[in-house]
Design a protein around this motif. Structure first.
Motif, PDB file in Angstrom:
ATOM      1  N   ARG A   1       5.452  47.964  74.814  1.00 53.34           N
ATOM      2  CA  ARG A   1       5.023  47.564  73.292  1.00 53.34           C
ATOM      3  C   ARG A   1       6.302  47.493  72.529  1.00 53.34           C
ATOM      4  O   ARG A   1       5.979  46.489  71.422  1.00 53.34           O
ATOM      5  CB  ARG A   1       4.010  48.834  73.071  1.00 53.34           C
ATOM      6  N   TYR A   2       7.047  48.361  72.444  1.00 53.86           N
ATOM      7  CA  TYR A   2       8.035  48.295  71.367  1.00 53.86           C
ATOM      8  C   TYR A   2       9.345  47.883  71.920  1.00 53.86           C
ATOM      9  O   TYR A   2      10.172  47.952  70.913  1.00 53.86           O
ATOM     10  CB  TYR A   2       7.887  49.580  70.924  1.00 53.86           C
TER      11      TYR A   2
ATOM     12  N   HIS B   1      11.670  49.572  73.369  1.00 60.61           N
ATOM     13  CA  HIS B   1      12.521  50.667  73.648  1.00 60.61           C
ATOM     14  C   HIS B   1      13.125  50.881  75.048  1.00 60.61           C
ATOM     15  O   HIS B   1      12.403  50.911  75.912  1.00 60.61           O
ATOM     16  CB  HIS B   1      11.712  52.151  73.377  1.00 60.61           C
TER      17      HIS B   1
ATOM     18  N   ARG C   1       5.472  52.453  76.243  1.00 60.99           N
ATOM     19  CA  ARG C   1       6.072  52.350  74.959  1.00 60.99           C
ATOM     20  C   ARG C   1       7.266  51.344  75.320  1.00 60.99           C
ATOM     21  O   ARG C   1       7.506  50.491  74.286  1.00 60.99           O
ATOM     22  CB  ARG C   1       6.855  53.624  74.766  1.00 60.99           C
TER      23      ARG C   1
END
Length: 501
Positions: free
Chosen positions: A192-193, A195, A189
């Motif tokens: 990908r993002y 965060h 995650r």
């Protein structure tokens, strides 16, 4: 896309595991209308029967919402069914009248939840029977209910087996294998993002003497008590794992370095204040590291472990954070780490551990409140933080007054009067905050400016020289004794590092 292709895609996306049921309902010869809509309210998949009931000739249902097709009163009834499904009910049905080719037709509209493999709601399925409930349809409804119950029982069995395989037998926390699974998922995650993702490594100080002096049963009791305490203080998104022996790891998704450090300080303090009947006082040292872009799990863990080592060698019962690399200063950095915050500096130390610890805690409280404001926490969460910071101010003032009176500080009485004025101001401000006449920003401003900047970094420095000889005489191992020159008197403001960085 062909119907069979749509079914395969939904199955791959883990939206509908019962592909056999879908295959039964999807043919054009089906007498029951069937469709699936996403949580955005727009349909993704439909058979011809439901399109005949809801759409005009030649129109497709995919991409449309119920509001696009039906009267407002009917949409309200269906919206209530959706709310029941979102709230967790296994089925919701409503009888409605549909105008089909110019003629009224009474229908039973059944809605069912479509769950993913994580048991979270992914979509809503609709089944429409063109007549009043008939035995055939009711039988199918009962069959679906039995399937759902069987599925729940199966999922419960699987969950219990997974729980046994993924938890530490003694403490009930995650084991190392489960942690590494969670780490891989969260690092994906992150990549990908973008965060933020942080890690805490926590080690019980001087654990071997506990086993040696009180026995291994007492050591086990300490580990279980510590696990319970930590789990009660962690946020819902955080995960606690026992890494081995007396060492624990806490995985903190959506958390930057500064917020993770504040969480670590809160946990350290909670442990130090807790009671461990089997062993007396227990403290922990904690290392903190935020995962860097492109970093491997091993590299990330090593940096957190190095921070833990500094905490252990620096005197234990403390938090150390791994330093940030220059590339982390970009705009993608977590908002709290990139916003104005109070930054602790060694120049603020007076040499008395009790006073310095209280000052560091108020810094952490201010930053935690700022983090809650920027992260748009709920009013209940912010209220809890405000209550804690007021309690911490009261406790710190009480501790500090005891220290300066015992040390013989000549102006102790005048300093206590300053404390009383700040306490009155704090209580009035929080009372106004509760009634809505003051905002949470006013509370933060009071804590950051009146308590920290003006009082801690101004008025408190007058008694530092009174405490330093005692600190030097005590000669605590691992505590750096200050060699700074004496601060100027009250009429001149001392040159201090800016706490707002």
């Amino acid at each position: 896309m062909a119907d069979s292709d749509s079914i395969d895609q939904l199955a791959r996306d883990s939206l509908i595991p019962m592909t056999g049921l879908l295959s039964l309902l999807m043919p054009g010869s089906a007498t029951v209308g069937f469709a699936i809509k996403g949580l955005d309210g727009r349909y993704r998949l439909a058979n011809r029967t439901i399109e005949r009931l809801l759409c005009g000739d030649g129109e497709r249902l995919a991409g449309k919402s119920e509001e696009d097709l039906l009267p407002l009163a009917t949409c309200r009834l269906l919206a209530e069914s959706d709310r029941r499904i979102i709230a967790g009910e296994t089925a919701a049905s409503v009888e409605i009248d549909l105008a089909v080719h110019g003629q009224n037709s009474q229908c039973l509209w059944l809605k069912l939840p479509v769950l993913g493999v994580d048991r979270k709601l992914q979509a809503i399925a609709s089944l429409i029977d063109e007549a009043s409930p008939q035995p055939g349809f009711m039988a199918m409804q009962q069959t679906l209910a039995r399937l759902q119950q069987s599925n729940r029982e199966l999922q419960q069995t699987v969950a219990e087996l997974e729980q046994v395989a993924s938890t530490d037998k003694l403490t009930g926390a995650w084991n190392r294998h489960r942690l590494e699974e969670g780490v891989r998922s969260e690092m994906d995650r992150l990549n990908r993002y973008q965060h933020p993702l942080s890690l805490l490594i926590l080690d019980i100080d001087c654990f071997k003497p506990i086993n040696d002096q009180h026995g291994h049963a007492a050591g086990d009791a300490v580990l279980k008590r510590l696990t319970t305490l930590l789990q009660a203080k962690l946020r819902s998104a955080d995960s606690l794992a026992r890494w081995g022996g007396e060492e624990f790891v806490i995985l903190c998704p959506n958390t930057g370095r500064s917020t993770a450090a504040m969480l670590a300080e809160r946990l350290r303090r909670e442990v130090a204040m807790a009671k461990f009947p089997e062993a007396g006082a227990v403290t922990v040292s904690i290392g903190v590291a935020e995962c860097e872009p492109g970093e491997s799990w091993e590299q990330w863990f090593e940096r957190a472990d190095e921070a833990l080592y500094r905490a252990k060698t620096g005197g234990r019962n403390q938090v150390q954070a791994a330093p940030e690399t220059p590339q982390r200063a970009g705009p993608e950095q977590y908002v709290v780490a990139n916003f104005v915050q109070l930054v602790w500096h060694p120049a603020y130390e007076c040499g008395n551990e009790l006073v310095d610890r209280g000052h560091r805690q108020l810094f952490a409280d201010a930053n935690e409140l700022l983090s809650a404001i920027l992260s748009e926490h709920t009013a209940e969460q912010v209220n809890a933080i405000v209550d804690r910071l007021v309690a911490d101010i009261l406790q710190h003032f009480c501790d500090e007054e005891t220290v300066i009176v015992d040390a013989g500080f000549p102006a102790a009485a005048e300093h206590i009067v300053l404390h009383r004025a700040l306490v009155d101001q704090a209580l009035k401000l929080t009372g106004a905050y509760r009634t809505g006449t003051k905002g949470v920003g006013d509370v933060f401003q009071f804590l950051a400016y009146d308590v920290v900047t003006k009082h801690m970094l101004g008025a408190d420095r007058v008694f530092f020289d009174t405490l330093r000889p005692q600190a030097a005489a005590a000669g605590r191992p691992g505590k750096r004794l200050s060699t700074r020159s004496k601060p100027p008197q009250r009429q001149s403001t001392p040159a201090m590092p800016d706490p707002l960085a």
